[in-house]
Enzyme design. Sequence first.
Site, PDB file in Angstrom:
ATOM      1  N   LYS A   1       0.849  -1.201   0.000  1.00  0.00           N
ATOM      2  CA  LYS A   1       0.000   0.000   0.000  1.00  0.00           C
ATOM      3  C   LYS A   1       0.880   1.245   0.000  1.00  0.00           C
ATOM      4  O   LYS A   1       1.719   1.420   0.899  1.00  0.00           O
ATOM      5  CB  LYS A   1      -0.833   0.013   1.280  1.00  0.00           C
ATOM      6  CG  LYS A   1      -2.323  -0.096   1.066  1.00  0.00           C
ATOM      7  CD  LYS A   1      -2.985  -0.150   2.429  1.00  0.00           C
ATOM      8  CE  LYS A   1      -4.450   0.146   2.352  1.00  0.00           C
ATOM      9  NZ  LYS A   1      -5.052   0.155   3.693  1.00  0.00           N
TER      10      LYS A   1
HETATM   11  O1  G3P Z   1      -8.294   0.721   5.403  1.00  0.00           O
HETATM   12  C1  G3P Z   1      -8.627   2.004   5.104  1.00  0.00           C
HETATM   13  C2  G3P Z   1     -10.042   2.424   5.373  1.00  0.00           C
HETATM   14  O2  G3P Z   1     -10.941   1.383   5.138  1.00  0.00           O
HETATM   15  C3  G3P Z   1     -10.219   3.126   6.691  1.00  0.00           C
HETATM   16  O3  G3P Z   1     -11.545   3.239   7.081  1.00  0.00           O
HETATM   17  O4  G3P Z   1     -13.245   3.757   8.806  1.00  0.00           O
HETATM   18  O5  G3P Z   1     -10.863   4.465   9.168  1.00  0.00           O
HETATM   19  O6  G3P Z   1     -12.267   5.603   7.472  1.00  0.00           O
HETATM   20  P1  G3P Z   1     -11.994   4.313   8.194  1.00  0.00           P
END
Ligand code: G3P
Length: 221
Positions: free
Chosen positions: A84
């Site tokens: 990533k």
């Molecule tokens: O993995 C990245 C993403 O899915 C993060 O999600 O909920 O932290 O905005 P969130």
Amino acid sequence: MRLFLDTADIDEIREINRWGVLSGVTTNPTLLAREKGDPEIGWKEILAEVEGDVSLEVTDLSSADAIVQQGTHLAAMGPNAIVKVPMTPAGIEAGKRLTKDGIRINVTLVFSPAQALLAAEIGAYIVSPFLGRIDDAAADGMHALRQICEIYEVQGYETNVLAASLRHPMHIVDAAIAGADIATMPFEVFAKLVKHPLTDLGLEKFSADWAKLQDELKGGA
Ligand code: G3P
């Protein structure tokens, strides 16, 4: 659409993996920090548990060279490791170099179709638009996802669109309708996919009727 877990918690991964529907895992520095242990050990455990793609995020962002160096190390951790890289100038420069070396990359922290175009142009294996965080900023995350899917379709890009930052089951349903290739979600959201109150009510009724029949049969014997 492939379903991924967005977690670094090995117990959550094992549980969903038992269902037979887990196609991959995404991790990020926040998720690893939540687990507290050595990230290298955590990544290895996840790579061994999951058959599909596991995204491991670079953290040394000091230069494109540093990203390439760490990305090469992460890619060597397993055949299913995906590196990533963030959507920054250094991130896409490094991402292009990693891709040229045959390493599959996931361009993360993508919030616009313009950024998704760049990810496709460097030959990324995956692009990760963060839907929920776009919604948090009072914009329309699903609209951005639909635009990205449409651009990739019209332009014939092969980069996989991974809908990320998903907060509830309808995000997954709408991402599938939009044509996303992958949806990644926290354990709590994955667990909600299987739930419906009518399923629970239906089971209660079946169990009660079955028990009644058994009682009647016993009584009649
Ligand atoms: O993995 C990245 C993403 O899915 C993060 O999600 O909920 O932290 O905005 P969130």
